[in-house]
Design a protein around this motif. Structure first.
Motif, PDB file in Angstrom:
ATOM      1  N   SER A  66       5.619  -0.778   2.546  1.00 22.98           N
ATOM      2  CA  SER A  66       4.507  -1.568   1.999  1.00 22.98           C
ATOM      3  C   SER A  66       3.365  -0.702   1.481  1.00 22.98           C
ATOM      4  O   SER A  66       2.400  -1.221   0.933  1.00 22.98           O
ATOM      5  CB  SER A  66       3.945  -2.578   3.008  1.00 22.98           C
ATOM      6  OG  SER A  66       2.998  -2.014   3.877  1.00 22.98           O
ATOM      7  N   THR A  67       3.465   0.617   1.657  1.00 26.15           N
ATOM      8  CA  THR A  67       2.452   1.525   1.116  1.00 26.15           C
ATOM      9  C   THR A  67       3.185   2.628   0.355  1.00 26.15           C
ATOM     10  O   THR A  67       4.098   2.344  -0.404  1.00 26.15           O
ATOM     11  CB  THR A  67       1.529   2.060   2.229  1.00 26.15           C
ATOM     12  OG1 THR A  67       0.602   2.993   1.674  1.00 26.15           O
ATOM     13  CG2 THR A  67       2.265   2.668   3.386  1.00 26.15           C
ATOM     14  N   TYR A  68       2.818   3.900   0.548  1.00 24.48           N
ATOM     15  CA  TYR A  68       3.391   4.976  -0.258  1.00 24.48           C
ATOM     16  C   TYR A  68       3.634   6.216   0.601  1.00 24.48           C
ATOM     17  O   TYR A  68       2.964   6.440   1.615  1.00 24.48           O
ATOM     18  CB  TYR A  68       2.454   5.342  -1.414  1.00 24.48           C
ATOM     19  CG  TYR A  68       2.111   4.163  -2.290  1.00 24.48           C
ATOM     20  CD1 TYR A  68       2.891   3.843  -3.399  1.00 24.48           C
ATOM     21  CD2 TYR A  68       1.023   3.347  -1.986  1.00 24.48           C
ATOM     22  CE1 TYR A  68       2.592   2.747  -4.189  1.00 24.48           C
ATOM     23  CE2 TYR A  68       0.713   2.250  -2.776  1.00 24.48           C
ATOM     24  CZ  TYR A  68       1.495   1.955  -3.870  1.00 24.48           C
ATOM     25  OH  TYR A  68       1.202   0.858  -4.646  1.00 24.48           O
ATOM     26  N   SER A  69       4.589   7.009   0.177  1.00 24.45           N
ATOM     27  CA  SER A  69       4.806   8.331   0.760  1.00 24.45           C
ATOM     28  C   SER A  69       4.716   9.351  -0.369  1.00 24.45           C
ATOM     29  O   SER A  69       4.784   8.996  -1.546  1.00 24.45           O
ATOM     30  CB  SER A  69       6.177   8.417   1.439  1.00 24.45           C
ATOM     31  OG  SER A  69       7.215   8.261   0.483  1.00 24.45           O
ATOM     32  N   SER A  70       4.563  10.608   0.003  1.00 29.61           N
ATOM     33  CA  SER A  70       4.412  11.626  -1.033  1.00 29.61           C
ATOM     34  C   SER A  70       4.748  13.000  -0.484  1.00 29.61           C
ATOM     35  O   SER A  70       4.651  13.253   0.728  1.00 29.61           O
ATOM     36  CB  SER A  70       2.975  11.637  -1.570  1.00 29.61           C
ATOM     37  OG  SER A  70       2.842  12.597  -2.607  1.00 29.61           O
ATOM     38  N   SER A 125      11.742  -8.667 -10.104  1.00 24.38           N
ATOM     39  CA  SER A 125      10.963  -7.440  -9.890  1.00 24.38           C
ATOM     40  C   SER A 125       9.894  -7.659  -8.822  1.00 24.38           C
ATOM     41  O   SER A 125       9.007  -8.501  -8.982  1.00 24.38           O
ATOM     42  CB  SER A 125      10.297  -6.999 -11.198  1.00 24.38           C
ATOM     43  OG  SER A 125       9.356  -5.980 -10.950  1.00 24.38           O
ATOM     44  N   LYS A 126       9.954  -6.881  -7.758  1.00 19.10           N
ATOM     45  CA  LYS A 126       8.951  -7.019  -6.702  1.00 19.10           C
ATOM     46  C   LYS A 126       7.569  -6.597  -7.196  1.00 19.10           C
ATOM     47  O   LYS A 126       6.549  -7.124  -6.736  1.00 19.10           O
ATOM     48  CB  LYS A 126       9.341  -6.201  -5.474  1.00 19.10           C
ATOM     49  CG  LYS A 126       9.355  -4.693  -5.675  1.00 19.10           C
ATOM     50  CD  LYS A 126       9.762  -3.964  -4.404  1.00 19.10           C
ATOM     51  CE  LYS A 126       9.763  -2.445  -4.609  1.00 19.10           C
ATOM     52  NZ  LYS A 126      10.173  -1.720  -3.374  1.00 19.10           N
ATOM     53  N   PRO A 166       7.759  -6.243   1.361  1.00 21.15           N
ATOM     54  CA  PRO A 166       6.474  -6.010   2.044  1.00 21.15           C
ATOM     55  C   PRO A 166       5.335  -5.746   1.060  1.00 21.15           C
ATOM     56  O   PRO A 166       4.186  -6.059   1.353  1.00 21.15           O
ATOM     57  CB  PRO A 166       6.736  -4.793   2.938  1.00 21.15           C
ATOM     58  CG  PRO A 166       7.955  -4.141   2.366  1.00 21.15           C
ATOM     59  CD  PRO A 166       8.767  -5.236   1.753  1.00 21.15           C
ATOM     60  N   LEU A 167       5.644  -5.185  -0.111  1.00 22.18           N
ATOM     61  CA  LEU A 167       4.610  -4.957  -1.123  1.00 22.18           C
ATOM     62  C   LEU A 167       4.038  -6.289  -1.589  1.00 22.18           C
ATOM     63  O   LEU A 167       2.822  -6.454  -1.705  1.00 22.18           O
ATOM     64  CB  LEU A 167       5.196  -4.188  -2.308  1.00 22.18           C
ATOM     65  CG  LEU A 167       4.223  -3.868  -3.451  1.00 22.18           C
ATOM     66  CD1 LEU A 167       3.231  -2.800  -3.014  1.00 22.18           C
ATOM     67  CD2 LEU A 167       4.989  -3.406  -4.691  1.00 22.18           C
ATOM     68  N   ALA A 223       5.586  -8.787  10.964  1.00 24.48           N
ATOM     69  CA  ALA A 223       6.354  -7.966  10.027  1.00 24.48           C
ATOM     70  C   ALA A 223       6.659  -6.596  10.617  1.00 24.48           C
ATOM     71  O   ALA A 223       5.907  -6.075  11.455  1.00 24.48           O
ATOM     72  CB  ALA A 223       5.576  -7.812   8.716  1.00 24.48           C
ATOM     73  N   SER A 224       7.748  -6.006  10.182  1.00 23.06           N
ATOM     74  CA  SER A 224       8.123  -4.687  10.695  1.00 23.06           C
ATOM     75  C   SER A 224       7.238  -3.583  10.133  1.00 23.06           C
ATOM     76  O   SER A 224       7.189  -2.480  10.693  1.00 23.06           O
ATOM     77  CB  SER A 224       9.594  -4.399  10.377  1.00 23.06           C
ATOM     78  OG  SER A 224       9.821  -4.453   8.975  1.00 23.06           O
ATOM     79  N   GLN A 225       6.530  -3.853   9.040  1.00 23.57           N
ATOM     80  CA  GLN A 225       5.670  -2.841   8.418  1.00 23.57           C
ATOM     81  C   GLN A 225       4.247  -2.937   8.981  1.00 23.57           C
ATOM     82  O   GLN A 225       3.628  -4.005   8.944  1.00 23.57           O
ATOM     83  CB  GLN A 225       5.632  -3.017   6.898  1.00 23.57           C
ATOM     84  CG  GLN A 225       6.970  -2.839   6.217  1.00 23.57           C
ATOM     85  CD  GLN A 225       7.831  -4.096   6.279  1.00 23.57           C
ATOM     86  OE1 GLN A 225       7.340  -5.178   6.574  1.00 23.57           O
ATOM     87  NE2 GLN A 225       9.118  -3.939   6.022  1.00 23.57           N
ATOM     88  N   ARG A 226       3.748  -1.832   9.484  1.00 25.15           N
ATOM     89  CA  ARG A 226       2.429  -1.808  10.140  1.00 25.15           C
ATOM     90  C   ARG A 226       1.321  -2.348   9.250  1.00 25.15           C
ATOM     91  O   ARG A 226       0.464  -3.113   9.698  1.00 25.15           O
ATOM     92  CB  ARG A 226       2.090  -0.378  10.569  1.00 25.15           C
ATOM     93  CG  ARG A 226       0.604  -0.156  10.885  1.00 25.15           C
ATOM     94  CD  ARG A 226       0.328   1.218  11.415  1.00 25.15           C
ATOM     95  NE  ARG A 226       0.898   1.378  12.736  1.00 25.15           N
ATOM     96  CZ  ARG A 226       0.768   2.490  13.473  1.00 25.15           C
ATOM     97  NH1 ARG A 226       0.115   3.516  12.979  1.00 25.15           N
ATOM     98  NH2 ARG A 226       1.303   2.565  14.663  1.00 25.15           N
TER      99      ARG A 226
END
Length: 753
Positions: A313-317, A463-464, A496-497, A528-531
């Motif tokens: 639901s967010t981003y990684s980098s 498309s999400k 989740p997004l 939800a499973s996403q924090r």
């Protein structure tokens, strides 16, 4: 036609894609950039000394500001080197630390606060004294900073932790933050008459940017003098969620990233002085950099590239170093911006130092570039003319769409088209997703939102990213008979997004919609499973009236640990002080059969339920992160059973749980010599010295008498900490930033620190 306008129109309509400088712009040897890129000196100190901030104006020109000036840099022969400047304004006296051109007018931060210089006769010279829109503290390095226009058409203003923003600045009841603390991100209505606080708790974030998904990112400073102490936090790039607090409470307490109420941290870079932030949404750079963030560090002279990948639901980098100084060259970047040619411009200066602007362009293989998004891959509709389709495509594929120069190009195109053209574009699955997202943003900002019939079709899109942008758009919808039903459906979305943006829209709408209709959707997001979906769900649930909140709570079963924590957190947000229900919920989940990360969240819930840590405390600042911010005296008779249960749980089978469980115990100050032995047992000859300090501070909060052995153990631990730090080569505070500027007094405001 003016030559500059001709070149801009050629660029926008695809006649030319990049203005290639001649050999007059020689490669600059003082900067290291990745292979395939080229750094050139666009302007030097003789044109602008000590640059604080930089922007690209509505005509595509580089504009810089320093003490007492705003200057337009002029590259008349288009060779990639500015040879002169036009003084736009003899101010602000403080220098502008943020600028944005709306047409020929400049909004900037400085002097009285958020101000506007008018240029009604378009002569590139401010007409007179500026208008003042918002009075704030300016001039200091922790005061008012960046000003930008968002994809919603609202103004966003970033302020440091000494700017003094409080609840008096909030005029909208749906403000995500009600009592702002420390550094803040404000949102102001398009006419600048209403204001709210989106997020707070920053130390001194200087700049921010919007990603292609419309999310906000900023780069916050560390507490450099706290290096190698338990509460030290490095410079961090935050994904800023509405209602979030970035955790800066005092010099001696910054919440760790693992707390469930902290915003997502996308990257961290240890020490530094964060300044400029830019999101690259152009086509000159290779695909790997398109959509990436670029962030600047003034102290260590570097710019990092941060590609963004969707995650949880967010981003990684995986950040990569993009620009660094070479040898003795003093590279002190203060700001970043993307020009109409797709180059990245970097200004340097600050604290009376040399001012310059550098231009970073890609000169590598063409095949490494992203395909031109303006080439239509869709089928023309029966009633659409070729000219209309081309204008629409140009509008929707405009690079850097939130910049002044890009807005100047695409906004007239919007006005030349019909709303129905954009409605069809959002639904056209043959168009690139990026164009469909831009169509949604334009409909939201310029055209007043979607008719229900269009929104009902968009909610079914595959498309999400399109569904997520629809969810965001509904937060600005003012007239809709089915808004609550649409939001409830989006809250239940499997992505989740999408769910996170639906929660953001719910929070923004407040009681303007029938919130009761959305309870089933809220119920799903609470567990939800996403924090960060759960975090947003708790903030949304906190806005419910008492009856709806009770109904929602009754629908969550006792064995749904994640949802129970979210509900308890919502209860904390709805009221202040000690929340016994939250403490009981936290203990129940902590003692339950749940995974470590959820048990860790339960410990954080107990801390919050006990009133949380942090100032004001009536003791030494070292205890800011270990003692309650509220008095627990009136709850004393209820605390002993809690103390007993948590003392029996220490130590647990997980080091990370022990670390935060010890903090909870320090808040409860149990009188128990055996617990003190177990706390001190965490300190060994091989234990980490930073962890040793943590447990020593916890031990200091246990009021039992010390035995001889306990006193010896404490003394030995204190003596050996320095040796451990040296052995591990961990840095220690040496008043470090004065090494770079030894002539500045201790109370001088330090740039970006």
């Amino acid at each position: 036609m003016n030559r500059l306008w001709f070149l801009m129109l050629c660029f926008v309509f695809g006649v030319i894609s990049v203005l290639t400088p001649s050999q007059a712009a020689e490669e600059f040897s003082g900067l290291k950039v990745p292979e395939g890129f080229r750094a050139t000196l666009y302007a030097d100190d003789d044109l602008a000394h000590d640059i604080y901030s930089m922007t690209i104006d509505s005509l595509g020109r580089v504009v810089v500001s320093g003490p007492g000036y705003v200057r337009i840099l002029i590259d008349a022969d288009q060779d990639g080197v500015a040879e002169s400047y036009q003084q736009f304004a003899d101010g602000p006296k403080t220098g502008a630390q943020g600028m944005y051109f709306l047409g020929r007018d400049l909004l900037c931060t400085g002097d009285a606060g958020l101000i506007r210089y008018r240029d009604q006769n378009a002569d590139d010279r401010a007409d007179g004294k500026p208008d003042v829109f918002l009075q704030t503290k300016t001039g200091g390095e922790h005061n008012t900073h960046s000003i930008q226009k968002g994809p919603d058409g609202w103004w966003y203003l970033l302020l440091g932790n000494t700017a003094g923003i409080n609840e008096k600045y909030i005029t909208r009841k749906t403000s995500p933050v009600k009592k702002p603390y420390a550094g803040t991100l404000m949102r102001l209505s398009p006419d600048l008459t209403q204001g709210e606080v989106i997020a707070d708790g920053f130390r001194n974030a200087y700049d921010f940017s919007f990603s292609p998904n419309g999310d906000v990112f900023t780069y916050d400073s560390d507490g450099e003098r706290d290096i190698s102490l338990p509460w030290y936090r490095p410079t961090r790039v935050f994904h800023v969620l509405p209602g979030s607090n970035a955790g800066w409470r005092s010099r001696s307490w910054k919440r760790p990233d693992l707390f469930f109420d902290m915003p997502p941290v996308i990257a961290a870079f240890h020490r530094g002085s964060p300044t400029g932030v830019a999101s690259y949404q152009h086509r000159q750079f290779p695909t790997a950099y398109q959509g990436a963030l670029f962030v600047a560090d003034w102290t260590f002279g570097r710019v990092h590239a941060i590609p963004l990948e969707d995650y949880d639901s967010t981003y990684s980098s995986e950040p990569r170093e993009f620009i660094t100084g070479i040898g003795q060259f003093g590279f002190a970047p203060t700001d970043l911006d993307v020009g109409s040619d797709g180059s990245l411009y970097v200004s340097v200066g600050g604290r009376g130092t040399r001012g310059s602007v550098f231009r970073i362009e890609y000169t590598g293989p063409v095949e490494a570039q992203k395909p031109d998004l303006k080439a239509p891959s869709f089928s023309p509709k029966e009633n659409d003319s070729t000219e209309t389709l081309q204008t629409l495509t140009d509008c929707l594929s405009a690079p850097q769409p939130l910049s002044s120069w890009s807005r100047q190009a695409w906004l007239p195109q919007v006005k030349s088209l019909e709303p129905a053209d954009f409605f069809r574009a959002t639904l056209d699955r043959t168009r690139p997703v990026a164009q469909r997202i831009r169509a949604i943003e334009i409909v939201t900002e310029v055209l007043g939102g979607f008719p229900d019939r269009i929104a009902e079709q968009l909610i079914l899109e595959k498309s999400k990213r399109v569904r997520a942008r629809l969810a965001w758009s509904l937060g600005y919808q003012s007239q809709s008979e089915t808004l609550a039903e649409l939001l409830n459906a989006l809250l239940k979305d499997e992505s989740p997004l999408v769910a996170r943006f639906a929660l953001q829209a719910f929070l923004q709408q407040g009681d303007q919609i029938d919130q009761t209709t959305c309870l089933s959707g809220l119920q799903k997001t609470l567990g939800a499973s996403q924090r960060y979906v759960r975090q947003s769900a708790a903030r949304a649930a906190a806005t419910l009236n008492a009856e709806d909140f009770k109904t929602l709570s009754s629908r969550v079963s006792a064995d749904e640990g994640a949802a129970q924590i979210s509900l308890a957190y919502a209860s904390i947000l709805k009221q202040e002080g000690v929340i016994p229900l939250a403490v009981r919920t936290g203990i129940s989940v902590f003692e339950g059969d749940y995974q470590t990360d959820l048990r860790l969240d339960a410990l954080r819930l107990i801390q919050l339920g006990l009133g949380d840590m942090g100032p004001p405390t009536k003791m030494s600042a070292v205890f800011d992160g270990y003692a309650n911010s509220v008095d627990l005296t009136e709850f004393e008779r209820h605390l002993d059973p809690i103390r007993i249960r948590l003392m029996e749980a220490f130590p647990s089978s997980h080091e990370i749980l022990d670390y935060e469980l010890a903090r909870v115990l320090s808040m409860l100050t149990p009188y128990n010599p055996k617990l003190l032995d177990r706390i001190l047992a965490k300190i060994t000859k091989d234990s980490d010295p930073v962890s040793d300090l943590h447990y020593l501070i916890v031990a200091a909060r246990i009021p039992s008498d010390r035995s001889r052995e306990q006193s010896k153990k404490i003394a030995s631990a204190l003596v050996h900490i320095d040796a451990k730090l040296l052995q591990l080569k961990l840095p220690q505070d040496t008043n470090w930033d004065d090494r770079f500027n030894p002539h500045f007094p201790d109370d001088f405001p330090r740039f970006g620190t």
